[in-house]
Enzyme design. Structure first.
Site, PDB file in Angstrom:
ATOM      1  N   THR A   1      -3.768  15.457 -24.666  1.00 25.57           N
ATOM      2  CA  THR A   1      -4.369  16.740 -25.266  1.00 25.57           C
ATOM      3  C   THR A   1      -5.841  16.113 -25.814  1.00 25.57           C
ATOM      4  O   THR A   1      -6.490  16.696 -26.479  1.00 25.57           O
ATOM      5  CB  THR A   1      -3.574  17.046 -26.546  1.00 25.57           C
ATOM      6  OG1 THR A   1      -3.188  16.226 -27.206  1.00 25.57           O
ATOM      7  CG2 THR A   1      -2.398  17.480 -25.771  1.00 25.57           C
TER       8      THR A   1
ATOM      9  N   TYR B   1       3.750   0.788 -13.306  1.00 29.86           N
ATOM     10  CA  TYR B   1       2.561   0.431 -13.851  1.00 29.86           C
ATOM     11  C   TYR B   1       2.488  -0.752 -14.831  1.00 29.86           C
ATOM     12  O   TYR B   1       3.539  -0.781 -15.549  1.00 29.86           O
ATOM     13  CB  TYR B   1       1.694   1.636 -14.347  1.00 29.86           C
ATOM     14  CG  TYR B   1       1.946   2.542 -13.331  1.00 29.86           C
ATOM     15  CD1 TYR B   1       1.078   2.650 -12.267  1.00 29.86           C
ATOM     16  CD2 TYR B   1       2.450   3.916 -13.667  1.00 29.86           C
ATOM     17  CE1 TYR B   1       1.067   3.803 -11.265  1.00 29.86           C
ATOM     18  CE2 TYR B   1       2.425   4.904 -12.985  1.00 29.86           C
ATOM     19  CZ  TYR B   1       2.038   5.071 -11.922  1.00 29.86           C
ATOM     20  OH  TYR B   1       2.081   5.996 -10.771  1.00 29.86           O
TER      21      TYR B   1
END
Length: 322
Positions: free
Chosen positions: A241, A169
């Site tokens: 998270t 990527y």
């Protein structure tokens, strides 16, 4: 007369010092954009904006419905020893970037330059991952700071080194939305008698980021000083998270903490405009039958020779005896 003024202005902005100043200003501004509607509402407190409500946003449903969410509580008795796990390889260069206070955490954003940067490879990783930011999670108490827990217990804090898969990527924005996109190296923080020299560079900047969404430049941060001396770790597949909680993360948690001084932790906790009460740690999420592997061999070998069959995976001997 107009020609003279024009020439003067051109000369002023051609000055190397002015060009450098404008370049730094552009860098700081680019890392401190105004919060948009959705990025501004979530936090760590309350029913309307706390972690239990993150999944109510259409783009963040996985925060509530995902089965591979992070952080988790790591139970030592359930770790699976994998002898195929090699030591992690981390390029420990010094980096430049911007330390940002965005009211939910303090984040060090590494400059996107043409330099090779800090790469993380080997261990459980099949690709090369490039470090792009470091997040500081901490709490008001030494028992509420880290996101991950070990056998139910939290540490005073947790440094999370986020890196994106630079082989597949082009940037972290693309990587975090795709398989094997992100690797997060987690280092626990404990309180000791002496300070950490690299963390001291953070501490000296806390007084400069006392406004919401404020930033300050930080140069020459030595990554190696923020890492404990260990080749042992635990690893599992999980998520980011914070919203949108995308499940594209390989977590690597080092088995030793780094130590910071009482003053360093006190100054961290006194950083203004942190809009949370107890900590900026997301509550631990269900493991949901995931395997947490480790290269730590807990088994005590007392024989020089053995006829036992070599296995690729081997559970620790006290699994299930809790």
């Amino acid at each position: 007369m107009m020609f003279k003024v024009k020439a003067y202005v051109t000369a002023c902005f051609s000055s190397p010092s002015v060009i450098i100043t404008l370049s730094l200003l552009k860098t700081v501004v680019s890392y401190c954009p105004d919060s948009d509607h959705w990025s501004g509402w979530w936090g760590y407190n309350g029913m309307m904006s706390g972690p239990l409500s993150w999944g109510d946003h259409n783009d963040w449903k996985i925060c509530k419905t995902g089965k591979n969410q992070s952080p988790i509580d790591i139970l030592p008795n359930s770790l699976l020893y994998d002898p195929q796990l090699q030591p992690l390889k981390i390029e420990t260069a010094s980096v430049n970037g911007v330390l940002r206070n965005d009211k939910r955490d303090l984040t060090f954003l590494i400059h996107n330059t043409l330099e090779p940067g800090v790469n993380i490879t080997s261990g459980p990783l099949s690709y090369t991952y490039k470090l792009y930011q470091i997040k500081l999670h901490y709490g008001r108490l030494n028992t509420t700071g880290s996101e991950h827990r070990i056998d139910g217990k939290a540490f005073a804090g947790e440094l999370q080194f986020l890196a994106f898969n630079s082989e597949l990527y082009t940037n972290y924005t693309e990587a975090q939305m795709n398989p094997r996109g992100i690797a997060v190296l987690s280092v626990f923080l404990s309180i000791g008698d002496t300070g950490n020299s690299a963390f001291e560079m953070f501490r000296q900047k806390f007084v400069l980021i006392t406004q919401k969404d404020s930033c300050t430049e930080l140069h020459g941060l030595p990554i190696d000083k923020l890492l404990p001396r260990t080749d042992q770790y635990m690893t599992y597949s999980g998520s980011l998270t914070q919203p949108g909680c995308r499940e594209t993360v390989t977590w690597v948690l080092l088995n030793k903490p780094i130590y910071i001084s009482y003053r360093q932790m006190a100054d961290l906790r006194e950083t203004p405009y942190q809009e949370w009460i107890y900590s900026n740690a997301r509550p631990v999420m269900p493991l949901n039958h995931r395997t947490v592997r480790t290269n730590i061999n807990f088994r005590k070998r007392t024989r020089l020779c053995s006829m036992e069959i070599t296995k690729k995976y081997e559970a620790n001997p006290d699994v299930g005896q809790r």
